[in-house]
Design an enzyme around this catalytic site. Structure first.
Site, short mmCIF file in Angstrom:
data_model
loop_
_atom_site.label_atom_id
_atom_site.label_comp_id
_atom_site.label_asym_id
_atom_site.label_seq_id
_atom_site.Cartn_x
_atom_site.Cartn_y
_atom_site.Cartn_z
N GLU B 60 0.68 -1.25 -0.07
CA GLU B 60 0.08 0.04 0.10
C GLU B 60 0.83 1.37 -0.07
OE1 GLU B 60 -0.74 -2.60 1.82
OE2 GLU B 60 -2.53 -3.06 1.09
N HIS B 128 -10.22 -5.86 10.08
CA HIS B 128 -10.81 -5.36 8.87
C HIS B 128 -12.04 -4.76 9.17
CE1 HIS B 128 -7.97 -8.70 7.81
NE2 HIS B 128 -7.78 -8.04 6.68
#
Lengths: 419, 324
Positions: B60, B128
């Protein structure tokens, strides 16, 4: 609120006190409040003895570093003028003032009235002092409170009250002009005249008011002439006929409601209207556990659960409310008389007196007001009020409509008295 | 108007903007061949080719730096970060590059979009399920949008792609299957920085973001049963805030509840509350009430997750508190 009564000194002159210790208990119209020592030292002087009433701003006593030091200080406010009886939880900065050595009167700086920004803005625009606005039970003034205050001020401005007679915290007797109707309030079992204060504040000068106490209740420590409903009514009739009151409007709550029914039927009295809040006498059921539990209870832990049963919203039962009730139940004479009344009027958890026929025969305009959530006397009893009575059911309200929904009760009361 | 799912509305927005502007391209983890874990980019690689819809390695930090440099060199990249939980990995690119290059070098434009999705309620566990709105909304120079309806999803994404500043788009995993009418107009966009009044009311204003708007709508229904008229405002853009809308609502109701799915301490709801105090203090008739996730990880266990997430009941309770 203009005055408070000193209920108890917890220290004797000369005794050392520590900062934060309770020195003196004062009673406002609604609740007892402990005043804590603002500084450590010695209680040098008690200026206001127990049971004396003092105006707001008076010095109650002096704490000095030592006894030798003559505690002479200019009078300073003892009770903050803005500490309304209904604002039992002043903000932390409202605690008794910072110590001012060498000696420190038991004083408070003027309390900042808890108030929402919007309410503050409306009050400022209208030129109203926040301290003049009755603070509601939540302890914080909101916009609606200011608006209600402005509305009542508008209503009463046509007939201004004589100076010095407005808004007394002590309300046993009438404070309004002679011409205004006289409304007589009779409290319920275990209560006293202070229980009417939230309602009286909502009436805000509409009428002359007279709050009477049943035998064995509050400061009326006399025994009734007989331990039955007639005996109680006789005592109250005696108080009313002693001085001729002329035409009166009766308001009775619970047991006081039963008394009011009998008084309304008493030919010696000129009763113009009858307002009954969850009255005794309209059916056999009553919460016997409450009666027994309440009569036996002597301390906060045992009283609080019963007080919570009285109301729909248990948060109304504040510590101050509990403490004031405990204090009222420390007098053995009072407790004994109440015990007798309970066993005579509510034997085995049953209402012994059926006043339906008496009520149905009355010619005076009658209103019956009942909380939908009443857990002491079933709200269904309201159906027994007869065809002539107006019956009002209040949602989210328990056995104390005059405490729980005082504005609505005041509205209904104005309706019937003015009609 | 066409009835479609939120994910399809996003897909349509991407497709339309890619047709409109050849400099728009997409990249991210599993977005090309697989079509994205939430199928937002489904079919786009087949339509536009592998050079404009690119699968990338799991990195990322690199992806965000790529977005910055691609934007600086004249393209309009749309980067998908699979979970908002991975946003901390891209913060350096956002804070130290994207947000300040325009300030440092006159004439530099930073037209990129970072799409990600966060929030709980799907049993995705502590790694998450986060709503890290406040981390991105904290950065001056970054716009942040969080659409709730399919139409807003399409309109805000198209507006974000056309914007010359970096825009972070916060989606929510439980919103992708929401269905509603979406305008077909190729030039339909939703202006960034404009809130939407979902329910009109007069007693209390509920300002909510993302999925919490739906919970706030349910709360308004609960409150209506008690005779309380709640106004629900979907902020849609988290930064810049629609201050006029916020002020107008509070001037009407005088009571405010702020709802955000993120943490409480230093959270987005805290910012909202402070902003209300900055701009509408004298209209307030009660303290602003905050409804947030408690300061804790989102539990994996369903009953525990349900217990900690903000919901309609908690929002209604907060609203009642402002009126008590």
């Amino acid at each position: 609120m203009e005055a408070v009564v000193v209920r108890a000194w917890h220290k004797k002159p000369g005794e050392p006190v520590a900062q934060g210790e309770t020195v003196v208990t004062i009673e406002t119209a609604k609740a007892a409040t402990d005043i804590e020592a603002p500084a450590s030292g010695v209680l040098a002087e008690i200026r206001v003895p127990t049971d004396d009433e003092v105006p707001i701003g008076a010095v109650l006593g002096i704490i000095a570093d030592t006894m030798a030091e003559p505690p002479k200080q200019a009078d300073a406010p003892a009770i903050p003028a803005s500490e309304q009886p209904r604002c039992p939880e002043p903000s932390p900065e409202a605690a008794p003032a910072a110590p001012a050595p060498p000696s420190s009167p038991l004083t408070s700086a003027p309390v900042r009235v808890p108030c929402s920004p919007l309410a503050r803005r409306i009050a400022a625009a209208a030129g109203v002092k926040l301290a003049d606005i009755p603070c509601p039970a939540r302890g914080r003034i909101r916009a609606a409170d200011v608006q209600a205050f402005l509305a009542t001020r508008k209503n009463t401005s046509a007939a201004p009250l004589p100076p010095g007679q407005a808004g007394s915290g002590h309300m046993p007797y009438a404070t309004q002009p002679e011409a205004a109707p006289l409304v007589v309030f009779i409290h319920g079992f275990g209560g006293d005249r202070h229980g009417w204060n939230p309602l009286l504040r909502c009436l805000d000068g509409s009428f002359r008011t007279l709050t009477l106490e049943l035998p064995g209740h509050g400061s009326n420590k006399a025994s009734p002439s007989a331990y039955d409903i007639g005996g109680l009514a006789d005592s109250i009739a005696g108080l009313l006929t002693q001085q001729d009151k002329g035409a009166i409007h009766l308001v009775g709550h619970s047991l006081g409601g039963a008394v009011a029914i009998l008084l309304a039927a008493d030919p010696r009295l000129d009763v113009r209207s009858l307002t009954l809040l969850a009255p005794v006498g309209l059916g056999p059921e009553i919460d016997g556990a409450f009666i027994n539990g309440f009569v036996a209870a002597r301390q906060a832990a045992s009283i609080a659960p019963w007080l919570r049963r009285l109301v729909h919203d248990p948060s109304l039962v504040t510590d101050a409310f509990v403490n004031a009730t405990v204090r009222a139940r420390t007098d053995s004479t009072v407790c004994e008389i109440q015990q007798h009344i309970a066993s005579a009027l509510f034997p085995d958890g049953t209402q012994a007196n059926d006043l339906r026929a008496t009520l149905h025969r009355l010619a005076v305009p009658t209103k019956v007001i009942w909380g939908e959530s009443d857990r002491i006397i079933p709200v269904q009893h309201a159906r027994n009020a007869g065809p002539m009575a107006a019956v009002h059911f209040l949602p989210d309200t328990g056995h104390l409509p005059h405490l729980e929904t005082p504005a609505m009760v005041a509205h209904l009361l104005r309706q019937i008295v003015r009609s | 108007m066409t009835m479609m799912r939120y994910a399809e509305a996003l897909n349509q927005a991407l497709r339309e903007e890619m047709h409109r502007d050849p400099s728009v391209f997409l990249f991210g983890e599993d977005i090309a061949r697989y079509g994205g874990v939430f199928k937002v980019t489904r079919g786009l690689m087949d339509e536009f080719g592998a050079s404009r819809v690119r699968d990338t390695p799991i990195s990322e930090q690199t992806l965000a730096a790529m977005a910055v440099t691609a934007a600086m060199t004249g393209t309009r990249p749309v980067l998908e970060i699979m979970y908002a939980d991975f946003v901390p990995l891209v913060l350096d690119a956002l804070i130290n590059q994207a947000a300040i290059y325009e300030y440092l070098w006159q004439g530099v434009q930073m037209p990129f979009v970072l799409r990600t999705q966060g929030g709980g309620g799907a049993g995705a566990g502590a790694q998450h399920s986060k709503a890290l709105d406040s981390l991105v909304a904290h950065i001056p120079g970054i716009k942040v949008v969080a659409p709730v309806t399919p139409a807003d999803a399409k309109g805000l994404l198209k507006a974000a792609i056309r914007d010359s500043q970096p825009v972070v788009m916060l989606e929510h995993k439980l919103l992708y299957n929401q269905r509603a009418e979406v305008p077909d107009d190729l030039d339909f966009t939703v202006e960034i920085g404009k809130a939407r009044t979902v329910v009109e009311g007069r007693d209390v204003s509920i300002f909510a973001t993302s999925r919490m708007v739906l919970e706030s709508q349910k709360a308004a229904e609960l409150l209506a049963r008690d005779g309380i008229s709640a106004e629900v405002i979907d902020l849609r853009t988290l930064r810049p805030l629609d201050l006029p809308a916020i002020k107008a609502s509070i001037a009407k109701t005088h009571n405010a509840v702020v709802v955000n799915e993120g943490w409480r301490f230093c959270g987005y709801a805290a910012e909202l509350s402070a902003t209300i105090m900055d701009h509408a203090f004298h209209e307030l008739d009660s303290p602003v009430a905050r409804v947030t996730l408690p300061d804790m990880p989102v539990p994996y266990s369903e009953p525990l997750e349900t217990a900690v997430l903000p919901n309609a009941e908690k929002i209604a309770a907060a609203a009642r508190l402002t009126l008590s």
